[in-house]
Design a protein around this motif. Structure first.
Motif, PDB file in Angstrom:
ATOM      1  N   CYS A 177      40.934 -34.494-102.732  1.00 18.77           N
ATOM      2  CA  CYS A 177      40.708 -35.483-103.769  1.00 18.77           C
ATOM      3  C   CYS A 177      42.048 -35.809-104.430  1.00 18.77           C
ATOM      4  N   GLU A 178      42.277 -37.078-104.709  1.00 14.44           N
ATOM      5  CA  GLU A 178      43.519 -37.509-105.335  1.00 14.44           C
ATOM      6  C   GLU A 178      43.230 -38.060-106.722  1.00 14.44           C
ATOM      7  N   TYR A 179      44.087 -37.684-107.664  1.00 11.51           N
ATOM      8  CA  TYR A 179      43.946 -38.083-109.068  1.00 11.51           C
ATOM      9  C   TYR A 179      45.274 -38.551-109.625  1.00 11.51           C
ATOM     10  N   ASP A 180      45.230 -39.426-110.611  1.00  5.88           N
ATOM     11  CA  ASP A 180      46.358 -39.688-111.493  1.00  5.88           C
ATOM     12  C   ASP A 180      46.067 -38.894-112.749  1.00  5.88           C
ATOM     13  N   ALA A 181      47.041 -38.125-113.193  1.00  6.83           N
ATOM     14  CA  ALA A 181      46.813 -37.230-114.323  1.00  6.83           C
ATOM     15  C   ALA A 181      48.144 -36.916-114.995  1.00  6.83           C
ATOM     16  N   PRO A 182      48.082 -36.393-116.214  1.00 10.29           N
ATOM     17  CA  PRO A 182      49.336 -36.008-116.879  1.00 10.29           C
ATOM     18  C   PRO A 182      50.136 -34.985-116.063  1.00 10.29           C
ATOM     19  N   ASP A 183      49.439 -34.031-115.428  1.00 13.18           N
ATOM     20  CA  ASP A 183      50.102 -33.013-114.615  1.00 13.18           C
ATOM     21  C   ASP A 183      49.041 -32.203-113.872  1.00 13.18           C
ATOM     22  N   ALA A 184      49.485 -31.331-112.970  1.00 17.64           N
ATOM     23  CA  ALA A 184      48.551 -30.537-112.170  1.00 17.64           C
ATOM     24  C   ALA A 184      47.755 -29.562-113.032  1.00 17.64           C
ATOM     25  N   GLU A 185      48.372 -29.022-114.061  1.00 16.60           N
ATOM     26  CA  GLU A 185      47.668 -28.057-114.911  1.00 16.60           C
ATOM     27  C   GLU A 185      46.476 -28.702-115.617  1.00 16.60           C
ATOM     28  N   THR A 186      46.612 -29.948-116.016  1.00 13.64           N
ATOM     29  CA  THR A 186      45.492 -30.656-116.647  1.00 13.64           C
ATOM     30  C   THR A 186      44.339 -30.812-115.666  1.00 13.64           C
ATOM     31  N   VAL A 187      44.645 -31.109-114.409  1.00  9.87           N
ATOM     32  CA  VAL A 187      43.602 -31.238-113.390  1.00  9.87           C
ATOM     33  C   VAL A 187      42.929 -29.880-113.165  1.00  9.87           C
ATOM     34  N   ARG A 188      43.702 -28.806-113.142  1.00  6.22           N
ATOM     35  CA  ARG A 188      43.108 -27.459-113.018  1.00  6.22           C
ATOM     36  C   ARG A 188      42.137 -27.197-114.165  1.00  6.22           C
ATOM     37  N   MET A 204      52.494 -40.567-115.433  1.00  5.42           N
ATOM     38  CA  MET A 204      51.371 -39.946-114.761  1.00  5.42           C
ATOM     39  C   MET A 204      51.829 -39.338-113.446  1.00  5.42           C
ATOM     40  N   ALA A 205      51.234 -38.240-113.106  1.00  2.00           N
ATOM     41  CA  ALA A 205      51.526 -37.562-111.842  1.00  2.00           C
ATOM     42  C   ALA A 205      50.417 -37.858-110.834  1.00  2.00           C
ATOM     43  N   HIS A 206      50.781 -37.831-109.578  1.00  7.71           N
ATOM     44  CA  HIS A 206      49.801 -37.931-108.493  1.00  7.71           C
ATOM     45  C   HIS A 206      49.437 -36.494-108.143  1.00  7.71           C
ATOM     46  N   VAL A 207      48.169 -36.138-108.314  1.00  5.87           N
ATOM     47  CA  VAL A 207      47.733 -34.746-108.136  1.00  5.87           C
ATOM     48  C   VAL A 207      46.684 -34.678-107.040  1.00  5.87           C
ATOM     49  N   VAL A 208      46.839 -33.689-106.169  1.00  6.41           N
ATOM     50  CA  VAL A 208      45.929 -33.487-105.037  1.00  6.41           C
ATOM     51  C   VAL A 208      45.137 -32.200-105.267  1.00  6.41           C
ATOM     52  N   VAL A 209      43.828 -32.283-105.025  1.00  9.15           N
ATOM     53  CA  VAL A 209      42.949 -31.119-105.099  1.00  9.15           C
ATOM     54  C   VAL A 209      42.394 -30.886-103.699  1.00  9.15           C
ATOM     55  N   GLU A 210      42.614 -29.685-103.189  1.00  7.84           N
ATOM     56  CA  GLU A 210      42.078 -29.300-101.882  1.00  7.84           C
ATOM     57  C   GLU A 210      40.848 -28.423-102.109  1.00  7.84           C
ATOM     58  N   ARG A 211      39.767 -28.731-101.397  1.00 11.45           N
ATOM     59  CA  ARG A 211      38.528 -27.969-101.517  1.00 11.45           C
ATOM     60  C   ARG A 211      38.018 -27.581-100.132  1.00 11.45           C
ATOM     61  N   SER A 212      37.380 -26.438-100.060  1.00 11.18           N
ATOM     62  CA  SER A 212      36.646 -26.073 -98.851  1.00 11.18           C
ATOM     63  C   SER A 212      35.295 -25.539 -99.291  1.00 11.18           C
ATOM     64  N   PHE A 213      34.311 -25.732 -98.442  1.00 12.78           N
ATOM     65  CA  PHE A 213      32.936 -25.369 -98.772  1.00 12.78           C
ATOM     66  C   PHE A 213      32.382 -24.451 -97.683  1.00 12.78           C
ATOM     67  N   PRO A 214      31.578 -23.469 -98.052  1.00 16.50           N
ATOM     68  CA  PRO A 214      31.018 -22.556 -97.042  1.00 16.50           C
ATOM     69  C   PRO A 214      29.997 -23.232 -96.126  1.00 16.50           C
ATOM     70  N   THR A 215      29.385 -24.294 -96.614  1.00 16.43           N
ATOM     71  CA  THR A 215      28.400 -25.039 -95.827  1.00 16.43           C
ATOM     72  C   THR A 215      28.693 -26.536 -95.950  1.00 16.43           C
ATOM     73  N   PRO A 216      28.248 -27.344 -95.005  1.00 12.88           N
ATOM     74  CA  PRO A 216      28.444 -28.788 -95.112  1.00 12.88           C
ATOM     75  C   PRO A 216      27.820 -29.332 -96.406  1.00 12.88           C
ATOM     76  N   GLN A 217      28.533 -30.252 -97.040  1.00 17.03           N
ATOM     77  CA  GLN A 217      28.074 -30.819 -98.301  1.00 17.03           C
ATOM     78  C   GLN A 217      27.288 -32.106 -98.067  1.00 17.03           C
ATOM     79  N   SER A 218      26.157 -32.203 -98.727  1.00 20.82           N
ATOM     80  CA  SER A 218      25.359 -33.429 -98.651  1.00 20.82           C
ATOM     81  C   SER A 218      25.927 -34.433 -99.659  1.00 20.82           C
ATOM     82  N   ASP A 219      25.478 -35.674 -99.546  1.00 22.09           N
ATOM     83  CA  ASP A 219      25.875 -36.680-100.528  1.00 22.09           C
ATOM     84  C   ASP A 219      25.428 -36.262-101.926  1.00 22.09           C
ATOM     85  N   GLU A 220      24.266 -35.633-102.018  1.00 20.24           N
ATOM     86  CA  GLU A 220      23.753 -35.169-103.313  1.00 20.24           C
ATOM     87  C   GLU A 220      24.647 -34.071-103.891  1.00 20.24           C
TER      88      GLU A 220
END
Length: 83
Positions: free
Chosen positions: A51-62, A1-17
């Motif tokens: 966000c951090e994931y364990d996954a087969p590879d980065a392409e699978t996470v994409r 398993m690979a350790h995969v990181v996903v970076e996200r940015s949002f145009p507005t603050p995100q609520s818990d919902e």
């Protein structure tokens, strides 16, 4: 398993919902492809997330992110160093 990181940015603050909605969309796709969420870090202004994931590879996470309709900036595999 690979350790995969996903970076996200949002145009507005995100609520818990907002964050729960994305999590609900990702869960079924993640399970089908063997992607396991480990943890996420949300910036104090709630506009950036890593966000951090364990996954087969980065392409699978994409693939999972795209199938679930979850926006992301970057996805990459990495190595955990330190504690």
């Amino acid at each position: 398993m690979a350790h995969v990181v996903v970076e996200r940015s949002f145009p507005t603050p995100q609520s818990d919902e907002d964050l729960s909605r994305v999590e609900d969309q990702l869960a079924p796709c993640s399970g089908m492809h063997g992607v396991v969420w480990k943890r996420s870090v949300l910036s104090l202004d709630r506009r950036h997330m890593i966000c951090e994931y364990d996954a087969p590879d980065a392409e699978t996470v994409r693939k999972v992110q795209r199938e679930a309709g979850a926006a992301f900036d970057h996805i990459w595999s990495g190595e955990i160093i330190g504690g």
